[in-house]
Each structure stands twice: as structure tokens, then as C-alpha cells.
Write a protein that holds these residues in place. Sequence first.
Motif, short mmCIF file in Angstrom:
data_model
loop_
_atom_site.label_atom_id
_atom_site.label_comp_id
_atom_site.label_asym_id
_atom_site.label_seq_id
_atom_site.Cartn_x
_atom_site.Cartn_y
_atom_site.Cartn_z
N ALA A 120 -17.21 17.73 3.11
CA ALA A 120 -16.21 17.06 2.27
C ALA A 120 -14.84 17.56 2.69
N VAL A 121 -13.95 16.63 3.01
CA VAL A 121 -12.61 16.97 3.47
C VAL A 121 -11.60 16.64 2.38
N GLU A 122 -10.71 17.57 2.10
CA GLU A 122 -9.70 17.37 1.07
C GLU A 122 -8.48 16.69 1.68
N VAL A 123 -8.13 15.53 1.11
CA VAL A 123 -6.98 14.77 1.59
C VAL A 123 -6.06 14.50 0.42
N ASP A 124 -4.80 14.83 0.57
CA ASP A 124 -3.83 14.68 -0.52
C ASP A 124 -2.94 13.46 -0.38
N TYR A 125 -3.39 12.49 0.40
CA TYR A 125 -2.58 11.30 0.66
C TYR A 125 -3.37 10.04 0.34
N ASP A 126 -2.65 8.92 0.20
CA ASP A 126 -3.29 7.63 -0.03
C ASP A 126 -3.56 6.87 1.26
N PHE A 127 -2.88 7.25 2.36
CA PHE A 127 -3.01 6.53 3.62
C PHE A 127 -3.07 7.52 4.78
N PRO A 128 -3.89 7.23 5.79
CA PRO A 128 -4.03 8.15 6.92
C PRO A 128 -2.71 8.47 7.62
N GLN A 129 -1.81 7.50 7.68
CA GLN A 129 -0.57 7.66 8.44
C GLN A 129 0.42 8.62 7.79
N GLN A 130 0.12 9.09 6.58
CA GLN A 130 1.09 9.91 5.86
C GLN A 130 1.18 11.34 6.38
N SER A 131 0.25 11.75 7.21
CA SER A 131 0.37 13.06 7.87
C SER A 131 -0.34 12.99 9.22
N LYS A 132 0.12 13.80 10.14
CA LYS A 132 -0.49 13.82 11.48
C LYS A 132 -1.94 14.26 11.42
N SER A 133 -2.23 15.22 10.54
CA SER A 133 -3.59 15.75 10.44
C SER A 133 -4.56 14.69 9.93
N THR A 134 -4.16 13.97 8.87
CA THR A 134 -5.06 12.96 8.31
C THR A 134 -5.24 11.80 9.28
N LEU A 135 -4.18 11.42 9.98
CA LEU A 135 -4.29 10.32 10.95
C LEU A 135 -5.21 10.72 12.10
N TYR A 167 0.43 0.41 7.11
CA TYR A 167 0.84 0.35 5.71
C TYR A 167 2.32 0.69 5.63
N GLU A 168 3.14 -0.33 5.45
CA GLU A 168 4.58 -0.11 5.39
C GLU A 168 4.99 0.61 4.11
N ASN A 169 4.30 0.28 3.02
CA ASN A 169 4.61 0.90 1.72
C ASN A 169 3.52 1.91 1.37
N THR A 170 3.81 3.18 1.52
CA THR A 170 2.83 4.22 1.21
C THR A 170 2.94 4.69 -0.24
N LYS A 171 3.74 3.97 -1.03
CA LYS A 171 3.87 4.31 -2.45
C LYS A 171 3.44 3.13 -3.32
N GLN A 172 2.55 2.32 -2.79
CA GLN A 172 2.17 1.10 -3.51
C GLN A 172 1.24 1.35 -4.70
N PHE A 173 0.54 2.48 -4.70
CA PHE A 173 -0.36 2.77 -5.82
C PHE A 173 0.41 3.49 -6.94
N THR A 174 1.23 2.74 -7.64
CA THR A 174 1.99 3.31 -8.74
C THR A 174 1.09 3.50 -9.96
N SER A 175 1.55 4.31 -10.90
CA SER A 175 0.78 4.54 -12.13
C SER A 175 0.52 3.26 -12.88
N LYS A 176 1.53 2.39 -12.93
CA LYS A 176 1.39 1.12 -13.64
C LYS A 176 0.34 0.23 -12.97
N ARG A 177 0.38 0.13 -11.66
CA ARG A 177 -0.58 -0.71 -10.95
C ARG A 177 -2.00 -0.17 -11.10
N ILE A 178 -2.15 1.14 -11.04
CA ILE A 178 -3.47 1.74 -11.22
C ILE A 178 -3.98 1.46 -12.63
N SER A 179 -3.11 1.59 -13.61
CA SER A 179 -3.48 1.32 -15.00
C SER A 179 -3.91 -0.13 -15.19
N ASP A 180 -3.21 -1.06 -14.54
CA ASP A 180 -3.55 -2.48 -14.65
C ASP A 180 -4.93 -2.76 -14.05
#
Length: 203
Positions: free
Chosen positions: A21-36, A144-157
Motif C-alpha cells: 500500500a502506497v501513501e499518496v497525498d495528491y488527487d492527480f499523478p502529475q502533482q508531484s514527480k514521485s507520484t507521476l 489534468y489542467e485543474n488539479t483543484k477540481q475536487f472541491t468540498s462542495k463538489r464532493i458533498s454533491d
Amino acid sequence: MKKAQTILGLKYKRLDDGFYAVEVDYDFPQQSKSTLLFYNCLEQSNINESEIKFPIRLIKWVDTINPINKETIMNYYNIKGIKKIVDENKSKLIGKTTFIKPEVQYPKKAKYPNLHVHFYQVSEDKGTLINNINEMIQYCSIKYENTKQFTSKRISDLEIYVNTLEIRQMTFLPMEVVKFDNNGQIIDFQHHLRVLNGIELPF
């Protein structure tokens, strides 16, 4: 579990069943060199397992599900929904070597995202020429141009209808080859099953 260790700068633990199990603190692979890099290693492993021989030609198409109503969201916006979309394209896949990969994208100011499943099919004489495995990974990468698309409001919806954890993990699902069983049915995708079983992507 054993004490966490690191690889490529990412923490990981060996699970009781032998996977990691790998711990990832991002929503998209491109957000860090390590995750990508880790994500690309997963894709490379899946391509190698398919035993395709380069150079190849790839035909690409996308099947898009729009959130037109709650029934559509409930039926497709989950890990098993990806398999449903692939099954709906089955007639195009029989006898072919095809890879698939999901994408979740919110249009600007949209309440719900679109779900895209990308198909990359090996062809003898049509499509884009791919010379090696690195070219294939780049050709099949999703931007993924928008790496902040998972907002709290959208997740709640979305939580009203689906498990949003599954949707957020879709962005880390690598491309996988479509395989058939002896009865001609499409076999479940291994990384998709591991997400459903609560296991983060192994290496």
C-alpha cells in the motif's frame, strides 16, 4: 503491517497478503514527480505484461458519460461503472489488443464531472505510430489542467449518489489491457479490484 518505508519518496507498507500500500497525498499523478514516476511505473508494468511488441500503431477513442441525471451517476460513476462502459464497447474489442484508462473531468463551473474512458487499440496499419514503451506512456497520458477540481462542495454533491473515494481514485488507475475469459466475457481489471478491496495501487 510492517513499519512504513519509502520508495521514490513515497511511503509504503507491505500488506498481509503480500501486496504493498502506497501513501499518496495528491488527487492527480502529475502533482508531484514521485507520484507521476510511480504511476508511470504501473503503466509500464501493465504494458510489459500485455507482451505487445514495438513499434506499434494505436487507434484511440473516448467514450464519455455525461451526468444527465442521478440514475446515470449512480450506474456509472464508480469503479464497476468503468467496466460497464468497457462492456458496452465489447464488439470493438473482440480479437484486438486494447488498453483502457478512466478520466474524471469537471467542466468549468459544473456541479458534476464527466466520466471518460479512453481506449487505445493496437492496429496493424492505422493510427499513431508508437516506437517504444515510453512513447506509449506519453501518448496515453491524461492531462489534468485543474488539479483543484475536487472541491468540498463538489464532493458533498456527489456523496448523495456515489462513493466519492472511488471517483477520486480513478485518476490514479493506470491503463490496463482488456482480457477475455473462456466464455468471451471481459475479465475485471486487477487495479480496479484492488481499489474496491480497499488496497491502494501496488507495485
